[in-house]
Design a protein around this motif. Structure first.
Motif, PDB file in Angstrom:
ATOM      1  N   SER A 112       0.823  -1.216   0.000  1.00 54.59           N
ATOM      2  CA  SER A 112       0.000   0.000   0.000  1.00 54.59           C
ATOM      3  C   SER A 112       0.854   1.262   0.000  1.00 54.59           C
ATOM      4  CB  SER A 112      -0.910   0.007   1.230  1.00 54.59           C
ATOM      5  OG  SER A 112      -0.141  -0.032   2.417  1.00 54.59           O
ATOM      6  N   PHE A 113       0.179   2.368  -0.163  1.00 54.10           N
ATOM      7  CA  PHE A 113       0.713   3.732  -0.138  1.00 54.10           C
ATOM      8  C   PHE A 113       1.430   4.080  -1.433  1.00 54.10           C
ATOM      9  CE2 PHE A 113       3.479   7.302   0.918  1.00 54.10           C
ATOM     10  CZ  PHE A 113       2.560   8.138   1.524  1.00 54.10           C
ATOM     11  N   ALA A 114       2.554   3.435  -1.726  1.00 58.46           N
ATOM     12  CA  ALA A 114       3.261   3.701  -2.982  1.00 58.46           C
ATOM     13  C   ALA A 114       2.606   2.908  -4.111  1.00 58.46           C
ATOM     14  CB  ALA A 114       4.734   3.322  -2.861  1.00 58.46           C
ATOM     15  N   GLN A 115       2.523   3.526  -5.283  1.00 56.25           N
ATOM     16  CA  GLN A 115       1.910   2.842  -6.419  1.00 56.25           C
ATOM     17  C   GLN A 115       2.858   1.783  -6.972  1.00 56.25           C
ATOM     18  OE1 GLN A 115       0.551   5.436  -9.523  1.00 56.25           O
ATOM     19  NE2 GLN A 115      -0.477   3.799 -10.644  1.00 56.25           N
ATOM     20  N   ALA A 116       2.314   0.601  -7.219  1.00 56.37           N
ATOM     21  CA  ALA A 116       3.111  -0.509  -7.753  1.00 56.37           C
ATOM     22  C   ALA A 116       2.608  -0.884  -9.141  1.00 56.37           C
ATOM     23  CB  ALA A 116       3.009  -1.724  -6.832  1.00 56.37           C
ATOM     24  N   SER A 117       3.542  -1.208 -10.018  1.00 60.50           N
ATOM     25  CA  SER A 117       3.165  -1.696 -11.345  1.00 60.50           C
ATOM     26  C   SER A 117       2.703  -3.140 -11.231  1.00 60.50           C
ATOM     27  CB  SER A 117       4.351  -1.605 -12.300  1.00 60.50           C
ATOM     28  OG  SER A 117       5.356  -2.547 -11.928  1.00 60.50           O
ATOM     29  N   GLN A 118       2.062  -3.639 -12.276  1.00 56.99           N
ATOM     30  CA  GLN A 118       1.629  -5.041 -12.258  1.00 56.99           C
ATOM     31  C   GLN A 118       2.833  -5.987 -12.195  1.00 56.99           C
ATOM     32  OE1 GLN A 118      -1.688  -6.129 -11.934  1.00 56.99           O
ATOM     33  NE2 GLN A 118      -1.770  -3.947 -11.436  1.00 56.99           N
ATOM     34  N   GLU A 119       3.930  -5.613 -12.836  1.00 53.89           N
ATOM     35  CA  GLU A 119       5.130  -6.439 -12.788  1.00 53.89           C
ATOM     36  C   GLU A 119       5.688  -6.486 -11.369  1.00 53.89           C
ATOM     37  OE1 GLU A 119       7.892  -9.103 -14.012  1.00 53.89           O
ATOM     38  OE2 GLU A 119       6.212  -8.322 -15.196  1.00 53.89           O
ATOM     39  N   GLU A 120       5.666  -5.335 -10.694  1.00 56.40           N
ATOM     40  CA  GLU A 120       6.154  -5.299  -9.309  1.00 56.40           C
ATOM     41  C   GLU A 120       5.260  -6.131  -8.385  1.00 56.40           C
ATOM     42  OE1 GLU A 120       8.369  -0.958  -9.001  1.00 56.40           O
ATOM     43  OE2 GLU A 120       6.177  -1.021  -9.078  1.00 56.40           O
ATOM     44  N   LEU A 121       3.950  -6.047  -8.590  1.00 54.78           N
ATOM     45  CA  LEU A 121       3.036  -6.860  -7.779  1.00 54.78           C
ATOM     46  C   LEU A 121       3.265  -8.343  -8.024  1.00 54.78           C
ATOM     47  CD1 LEU A 121      -0.336  -4.883  -8.065  1.00 54.78           C
ATOM     48  CD2 LEU A 121       1.191  -5.017  -6.086  1.00 54.78           C
ATOM     49  N   ALA A 122       3.429  -8.717  -9.293  1.00 57.81           N
ATOM     50  CA  ALA A 122       3.662 -10.130  -9.623  1.00 57.81           C
ATOM     51  C   ALA A 122       4.948 -10.629  -8.974  1.00 57.81           C
ATOM     52  CB  ALA A 122       3.716 -10.310 -11.131  1.00 57.81           C
ATOM     53  N   GLU A 123       5.996  -9.844  -9.044  1.00 60.02           N
ATOM     54  CA  GLU A 123       7.277 -10.251  -8.458  1.00 60.02           C
ATOM     55  C   GLU A 123       7.179 -10.337  -6.938  1.00 60.02           C
ATOM     56  OE1 GLU A 123      10.175  -7.486  -9.885  1.00 60.02           O
ATOM     57  OE2 GLU A 123      10.241  -8.363 -11.904  1.00 60.02           O
ATOM     58  N   HIS A 124       6.401  -9.445  -6.353  1.00 57.10           N
ATOM     59  CA  HIS A 124       6.177  -9.466  -4.899  1.00 57.10           C
ATOM     60  C   HIS A 124       5.536 -10.787  -4.482  1.00 57.10           C
ATOM     61  CE1 HIS A 124       4.878  -8.024  -0.921  1.00 57.10           C
ATOM     62  NE2 HIS A 124       3.639  -8.394  -1.231  1.00 57.10           N
ATOM     63  N   TYR A 125       4.457 -11.151  -5.152  1.00 56.95           N
ATOM     64  CA  TYR A 125       3.753 -12.376  -4.794  1.00 56.95           C
ATOM     65  C   TYR A 125       4.565 -13.622  -5.134  1.00 56.95           C
ATOM     66  CZ  TYR A 125      -0.501  -9.873  -3.552  1.00 56.95           C
ATOM     67  OH  TYR A 125      -1.411  -9.056  -2.926  1.00 56.95           O
ATOM     68  N   GLU A 126       5.295 -13.579  -6.198  1.00 56.27           N
ATOM     69  CA  GLU A 126       6.143 -14.717  -6.567  1.00 56.27           C
ATOM     70  C   GLU A 126       7.197 -14.974  -5.490  1.00 56.27           C
ATOM     71  OE1 GLU A 126       5.706 -14.068 -11.413  1.00 56.27           O
ATOM     72  OE2 GLU A 126       7.500 -13.390 -10.348  1.00 56.27           O
ATOM     73  N   ALA A 127       7.761 -13.892  -4.957  1.00 62.72           N
ATOM     74  CA  ALA A 127       8.784 -14.030  -3.924  1.00 62.72           C
ATOM     75  C   ALA A 127       8.201 -14.595  -2.632  1.00 62.72           C
ATOM     76  CB  ALA A 127       9.436 -12.668  -3.652  1.00 62.72           C
ATOM     77  N   VAL A 128       7.014 -14.131  -2.267  1.00 63.45           N
ATOM     78  CA  VAL A 128       6.373 -14.633  -1.051  1.00 63.45           C
ATOM     79  C   VAL A 128       6.031 -16.117  -1.213  1.00 63.45           C
ATOM     80  CG1 VAL A 128       4.402 -14.409   0.508  1.00 63.45           C
ATOM     81  CG2 VAL A 128       5.460 -12.358  -0.469  1.00 63.45           C
ATOM     82  N   ALA A 129       5.474 -16.472  -2.368  1.00 58.13           N
ATOM     83  CA  ALA A 129       5.098 -17.864  -2.615  1.00 58.13           C
ATOM     84  C   ALA A 129       6.300 -18.791  -2.537  1.00 58.13           C
ATOM     85  CB  ALA A 129       4.424 -17.984  -3.982  1.00 58.13           C
ATOM     86  N   LYS A 130       7.426 -18.317  -3.014  1.00 55.51           N
ATOM     87  CA  LYS A 130       8.645 -19.127  -2.998  1.00 55.51           C
ATOM     88  C   LYS A 130       9.168 -19.331  -1.579  1.00 55.51           C
ATOM     89  CE  LYS A 130      13.209 -19.382  -5.215  1.00 55.51           C
ATOM     90  NZ  LYS A 130      14.153 -18.690  -6.139  1.00 55.51           N
ATOM     91  N   ALA A 131       8.856 -18.393  -0.682  1.00 52.92           N
ATOM     92  CA  ALA A 131       9.425 -18.412   0.667  1.00 52.92           C
ATOM     93  C   ALA A 131       8.628 -19.242   1.669  1.00 52.92           C
ATOM     94  CB  ALA A 131       9.542 -16.978   1.188  1.00 52.92           C
ATOM     95  N   VAL A 132       7.416 -19.668   1.282  1.00 51.04           N
ATOM     96  CA  VAL A 132       6.578 -20.440   2.204  1.00 51.04           C
ATOM     97  C   VAL A 132       5.988 -21.655   1.495  1.00 51.04           C
ATOM     98  CG1 VAL A 132       5.957 -18.451   3.635  1.00 51.04           C
ATOM     99  CG2 VAL A 132       4.545 -19.028   1.648  1.00 51.04           C
ATOM    100  N   LYS A 133       5.424 -22.552   2.287  1.00 46.95           N
ATOM    101  CA  LYS A 133       4.812 -23.761   1.733  1.00 46.95           C
ATOM    102  C   LYS A 133       3.288 -23.730   1.802  1.00 46.95           C
ATOM    103  CE  LYS A 133       8.799 -26.655   2.890  1.00 46.95           C
ATOM    104  NZ  LYS A 133       9.277 -27.839   3.662  1.00 46.95           N
ATOM    105  N   LEU A 134       2.741 -22.732   2.472  1.00 48.22           N
ATOM    106  CA  LEU A 134       1.295 -22.654   2.632  1.00 48.22           C
ATOM    107  C   LEU A 134       0.608 -22.110   1.381  1.00 48.22           C
ATOM    108  CD1 LEU A 134       0.931 -21.174   6.234  1.00 48.22           C
ATOM    109  CD2 LEU A 134       0.739 -23.561   5.526  1.00 48.22           C
TER     110      LEU A 134
END
Length: 301
Positions: A112-134
């Motif tokens: 939130s707060f700062a505007q994120a591009s769709q590529e930045e959002l995708a990379e954010h979620y990809e990194a989180v998914a890689k870091a957990v098993k849930l």
């Protein structure tokens, strides 16, 4: 992934966080609210969400709340943990903590707060998914965060094994419908974050809703889902329509504040929302009280 989709369904209340007068977490009442929701037949419990004031809780408080909820639920239903933070690093840390505590599903709101591009959002979620098993449920609520997860981005992320669903709180039914349409070939769950659209989400192929109103009327919200499953669509529509008068009260203030105040009016000592998000006009207070009284006479609970 099929097992995860079976998990992510039904009515999942974003449980409120009861607080004492000094704004500390009221653990005793939190346990009581968990028991109340389980008794009503909910299909999951979601601490640290928007209605749980996750946006204003400290890291230690989040750990305490999640620990209490996991302990009280005792595996009866899935526990969803709200672990989205502004930075990817913080989100990964909190997500790993939630995994260690015993959460079953992660709900990850957009940065939130700062505007994120769709590529930045995708990379954010990809990194989180890689870091957990849930399994991870993407959480789209642009009115609060300023960032929207586009349908094309949801489609892209749906191909990642443990990104198992998305919650749409945009209020735009077509937006949620595109989530469903673009992921229909994946084993992917789409939940409504707008309580008024839960039945329509189910009819369109979604799997349920994360319903703030379930903190106030848990049995009624559960019946929307159960009647739908039973093919009793007229009854499901009746239960869906029952919350209209209460949702109309949201014009008087922050919906989180309205929901928490309503639960307090029902006789549960959940306290107020944390300052400064705690005030409602006297007109709003009376409107909520009137709706609760009217619904009580109709046995809406």
């Amino acid at each position: 992934m099929s097992e995860w989709k079976k998990l992510i369904k039904g009515i999942i209340p974003p449980i409120i966080t009861p607080m004492n007068e000094d704004e500390s977490v009221n653990e005793t009442e939190l346990r009581n609210q968990v028991k109340r929701l389980l008794k009503a037949g909910v299909h999951g419990i979601f601490p640290l969400g928007t209605n749980g004031e996750g946006y204003i809780l400290s890291e230690k408080e989040k750990e305490l709340i999640l620990t209490v909820v996991v302990d009280e639920v005792k595996g009866q239903v899935p526990v969803y943990a709200g672990t989205g933070c502004i930075s990817t690093k913080e989100t990964i840390k909190l997500s790993q903590t939630a995994q260690a505590i015993g959460a079953d599903v992660l709900s990850v709101i957009t940065p939130s707060f700062a505007q994120a591009s769709q590529e930045e959002l995708a990379e954010h979620y990809e990194a989180v998914a890689k870091a957990v098993k849930l399994p991870i449920v993407l959480y789209n609520i642009p009115a609060r965060t300023g960032n929207t997860i586009a349908p094309a981005t949801v489609e892209r992320l749906s191909h990642i094994d443990n990104i198992a669903g998305a919650k749409d709180s945009s209020g735009n039914f077509d937006h949620m419908l595109q989530y469903i349409e673009r992921t229909k070939d994946e084993d992917f769950a789409v939940l409504s974050g707008n309580d008024s659209l839960i039945l329509w989400n189910l009819l369109a192929g979604g799997t349920g809703g994360i319903a703030g109103c379930a903190n106030v009327f848990p049995e009624n919200m559960v019946k929307v889902y159960e009647c739908f499953l039973a093919g009793e669509l007229e009854k499901a529509r009746e239960y869906q329509d029952n919350i209209r008068s209460f949702r109309n009260c949201f014009q008087y203030g922050n919906p989180n504040t309205i929901v928490k105040m309503a639960v307090e009016m029902l006789g549960y000592p959940v306290g107020k929302c944390r300052k400064p998000f705690c005030r409602i006009s006297e007109e709003g207070v009376q409107a909520v009280r009137k709706v609760l009284d009217e619904n009580k006479t109709k046995n809406i609970c």
